[in-house]
Design a protein around this motif. Structure first.
Motif, PDB file in Angstrom:
ATOM      1  N   ASP A 180      28.468  39.062  35.321  1.00 37.99           N
ATOM      2  CA  ASP A 180      28.239  38.318  36.565  1.00 37.99           C
ATOM      3  C   ASP A 180      28.346  39.218  37.795  1.00 37.99           C
ATOM      4  N   ASP A 182      29.933  30.640  37.416  1.00 36.71           N
ATOM      5  CA  ASP A 182      29.037  31.732  37.039  1.00 36.71           C
ATOM      6  C   ASP A 182      29.777  32.795  36.230  1.00 36.71           C
ATOM      7  N   MET A 183      31.044  33.028  36.548  1.00 37.57           N
ATOM      8  CA  MET A 183      31.849  33.945  35.741  1.00 37.57           C
ATOM      9  C   MET A 183      32.065  33.381  34.341  1.00 37.57           C
ATOM     10  N   ALA A 203      28.943  33.843  32.214  1.00 34.19           N
ATOM     11  CA  ALA A 203      28.797  35.199  31.689  1.00 34.19           C
ATOM     12  C   ALA A 203      29.790  35.470  30.567  1.00 34.19           C
TER      13      ALA A 203
END
Length: 204
Positions: free
Chosen positions: A162, A191-192, A195
């Motif tokens: 990310d 979003d982290m 990933a």
């Protein structure tokens, strides 16, 4: 769940999101500021219940947590890590005095941990909470689990998750140990998580 984006992201990876909570929103792991319930037994009971009622298996279970919940996840990985395929955590690690590698009796799963350099709630170096309690150092905490997992720290490489540069240590008993240091604060972002779940193999 106030962190609804984390729930939605987990579901998008074809995983169930199981939210456990400590008493009064806190946890009673070793050296925490809230002594009380036997959390090791509580977590074991939850995992057993999920396996018996819904067929959850260790190879499809990811331990996760944010802040003090991340600390609880770290103690779970240390004591019962064989019950999960991976651990993904944000902004929280062990508390002082830190456990020794030999105190961790489980086969530690693969790890991805995110922590911000601007985190003032649970700083990378840890901090005192009142006169009697102290959050642990994130780097020292990771070193403990890497030692327990027999990771090859000399083979460490840099990867990006990310957009964050991460220290990826391979050769561990059950998969790489990854620590991602970003320039943000005390946060857990979807979003982290996206990933990280992809990196540990979900969806399958």
């Amino acid at each position: 769940m106030q962190q609804r984006p984390l729930v939605d992201m987990t579901l998008s990876h074809h995983l169930a999101y199981v939210a456990v909570d400590g008493i009064d929103g806190s946890w009673s792991f070793p050296h925490s500021a809230r002594p009380g319930r036997d959390e090791k037994t509580f977590v074991a009971d939850v995992l057993d219940d999920l396996r018996q009622r819904y067929g959850f298996t260790h190879d499809r279970t990811v331990i996760g947590g944010f802040s003090i919940g991340a600390s609880m996840a770290w103690y779970t990985a240390c004591q019962q890590g064989e019950k999960a395929v991976a651990m993904i955590t944000f902004s929280g690690v062990f508390w002082d005095p830190l456990p020794k590698a030999e105190d961790c009796v489980a086969d530690v799963p693969r790890i991805i941990h995110f922590h911000g350099t601007a985190d003032q709630t649970f700083p990378l170096a840890g901090r005192a909470i009142g006169a009697n309690f102290h959050q642990g150092n994130a780097y020292d905490s990771m070193a403990i689990l890497r030692s327990r997992a027999k990771c090859d720290v000399k083979a460490a490489k840099t990867i990006t998750l990310d957009g964050v540069e991460c220290d990826d240590v391979p050769g561990c008993i059950r998969g790489d140990s990854i620590m991602c240091i970003h320039d943000g604060g005390h946060e857990a972002r979807a979003d982290m998580l996206d990933a990280a779940l992809t990196a540990v193999g979900f969806p399958r």
